[in-house]
Design an enzyme around this catalytic site. Structure first.
Site, mmCIF file in Angstrom:
data_model
loop_
_atom_site.group_PDB
_atom_site.id
_atom_site.type_symbol
_atom_site.label_atom_id
_atom_site.label_comp_id
_atom_site.label_asym_id
_atom_site.label_seq_id
_atom_site.Cartn_x
_atom_site.Cartn_y
_atom_site.Cartn_z
ATOM 1 N N CYS A 12 -63.165 -18.577 -19.777
ATOM 2 C CA CYS A 12 -62.270 -19.322 -20.423
ATOM 3 C C CYS A 12 -63.136 -20.901 -19.669
ATOM 4 O O CYS A 12 -63.721 -21.340 -19.136
ATOM 5 C CB CYS A 12 -60.661 -20.182 -20.141
ATOM 6 S SG CYS A 12 -60.413 -19.864 -19.019
ATOM 7 N N HIS A 41 -60.757 -12.926 -10.743
ATOM 8 C CA HIS A 41 -60.265 -11.474 -10.443
ATOM 9 C C HIS A 41 -61.234 -11.096 -10.450
ATOM 10 O O HIS A 41 -61.373 -9.962 -11.500
ATOM 11 C CB HIS A 41 -59.080 -10.712 -11.015
ATOM 12 C CG HIS A 41 -57.421 -11.577 -10.058
ATOM 13 N ND1 HIS A 41 -57.071 -11.395 -9.268
ATOM 14 C CD2 HIS A 41 -56.943 -13.008 -10.924
ATOM 15 C CE1 HIS A 41 -56.447 -12.025 -9.434
ATOM 16 N NE2 HIS A 41 -56.269 -12.863 -9.662
ATOM 17 N N CYS A 98 -57.482 -26.570 -13.294
ATOM 18 C CA CYS A 98 -57.624 -26.240 -15.125
ATOM 19 C C CYS A 98 -57.098 -28.035 -15.036
ATOM 20 O O CYS A 98 -55.886 -28.057 -15.224
ATOM 21 C CB CYS A 98 -57.271 -25.253 -15.804
ATOM 22 S SG CYS A 98 -57.387 -25.210 -17.512
ATOM 23 N N GLU A 128 -49.822 -19.510 -10.757
ATOM 24 C CA GLU A 128 -49.465 -20.709 -12.258
ATOM 25 C C GLU A 128 -48.173 -21.263 -11.539
ATOM 26 O O GLU A 128 -47.998 -22.589 -12.281
ATOM 27 C CB GLU A 128 -50.378 -20.213 -13.235
ATOM 28 C CG GLU A 128 -50.331 -22.335 -13.928
ATOM 29 C CD GLU A 128 -50.586 -21.921 -15.593
ATOM 30 O OE1 GLU A 128 -51.276 -20.674 -16.194
ATOM 31 O OE2 GLU A 128 -49.966 -22.077 -16.229
ATOM 32 N N CYS A 194 -52.304 -22.051 -23.527
ATOM 33 C CA CYS A 194 -53.398 -23.014 -24.087
ATOM 34 C C CYS A 194 -54.287 -21.477 -24.512
ATOM 35 O O CYS A 194 -53.582 -20.660 -24.596
ATOM 36 C CB CYS A 194 -53.964 -22.661 -22.782
ATOM 37 S SG CYS A 194 -56.390 -22.723 -22.640
ATOM 38 N N SER A 222 -58.172 -4.732 -16.498
ATOM 39 C CA SER A 222 -58.124 -5.775 -16.910
ATOM 40 C C SER A 222 -57.746 -6.144 -18.596
ATOM 41 O O SER A 222 -57.873 -5.551 -18.929
ATOM 42 C CB SER A 222 -59.709 -6.918 -17.103
ATOM 43 O OG SER A 222 -59.463 -7.685 -18.247
#
Ligand code: F3S
Length: 281
Positions: A12, A41, A98, A128, A194, A222
């Site tokens: 992103c 990651h 970000c 986060e 987001c 993932s």
């Protein structure tokens, strides 16, 4: 064979920016360079950076132990205490948080200083969320499940300010806000989700619906890649999951007309391009 690559495949905006920032520091010749936590990651990227002299700090204690160098903050962001520590130690700080996360930091800092109780909808253990908590001047409450929202009680009659972890599911966020609303507290809600993940999924769905075969690239652990694979498989039964170009089985793709490609959030552009080039040659 024709190939259509999803524009939203891979990193992103915030992660791309953070990874670019680290490489920029390497180019500038800044040494030693540390990232506070792995920048992404993805082992390939972290290892490549390691070879270029970038070391990963895994804890606050490791940061405390430094006497010189540049510390890069990754896209997840960190609490104010980490910036203070970097400054106290006389280290150079490069902030790759970000901007969408930074905006949450500014909101919770302002609103908690104004006396509001901050509620963060998200996973309490996620870095986060840890970082967001670290910008609240009074302890924040983190809610992740409907049960936690049901059980939440205000001890003092102060207004609430509700924010969200950027990657939280929008539907779940709405459900939790609805539960809080039933309690009739004075509250303001700032939707800080987001849409990068949602956009990636929507585009993958659309492309998979148009092509003869679909390739999904991503790491084996993932979960967002797994989700992309499921979405694409629902639209196109010839969907293949690969980790790198080496897993590509061109034999099965030879007779296909149009191939679509997407990739999970931690897949570097280079890997996507390699797969694309291989399909075209
Ligand atoms: Fe990525 Fe920033 Fe959104 S890191 S997922 S663009 S909040």
């Amino acid at each position: 064979m024709q190939v259509k690559v999803a524009k939203s495949a891979g990193f992103c905006f915030g992660v791309q920016r953070a990874v670019d920032t680290v490489y920029e520091q390497v180019e500038k010749g800044m040494r030693p360079i540390y990232t506070y936590g792995p920048i992404i990651h993805n082992e390939v990227v972290v290892q490549d950076l390691e070879e270029k002299g970038v070391q990963v700090l895994n804890s606050q204690e490791e940061l405390e132990g430094l006497t010189e160098g540049t510390v890069i903050i990754r896209s997840h962001g960190v609490g104010k205490e980490i910036y203070d520590l970097i400054q106290r130690k006389g280290l150079h700080c490069v902030d790759a948080t970000c901007p969408f996360v930074k905006k949450i930091h500014r909101t919770v800092e302002r609103e908690s200083q104004a006396g509001k109780q901050i509620i963060i909808i998200g996973n309490d253990k996620h870095p986060e969320v840890e970082g967001i908590k670290g910008w609240c001047s009074t302890p924040a409450v983190v809610l992740e499940s409907p049960e936690q929202a049901e059980n939440f009680k205000m001890l003092k009659a102060v207004p609430l300010c509700v924010v969200s972890q950027t990657t939280f599911n929008y539907k779940k966020f709405q459900d939790l806000v609805e539960i809080l609303d039933k309690k009739r507290y004075d509250r303001s809600v700032v939707n800080t989700i987001c849409n990068a993940t949602e956009e990636r999924q929507a585009e993958a769905r659309q492309i998979a619906g148009e092509v003869d075969a679909m390739i999904v690239i991503g790491g084996s652990h993932s979960s967002n890649t797994q989700k992309l694979f499921e979405i694409c498989r629902n639209e196109c039964k010839n969907t293949y999951y690969i980790q790198t170009v080496h897993d590509l089985n061109l034999g099965v793709l030879r007779s296909t007309g149009l191939i679509g490609i997407t990739a999970g959030a931690s897949t570097p552009k280079k890997i996507i391009e390699e797969v694309q080039t291989r399909c075209l040659n």
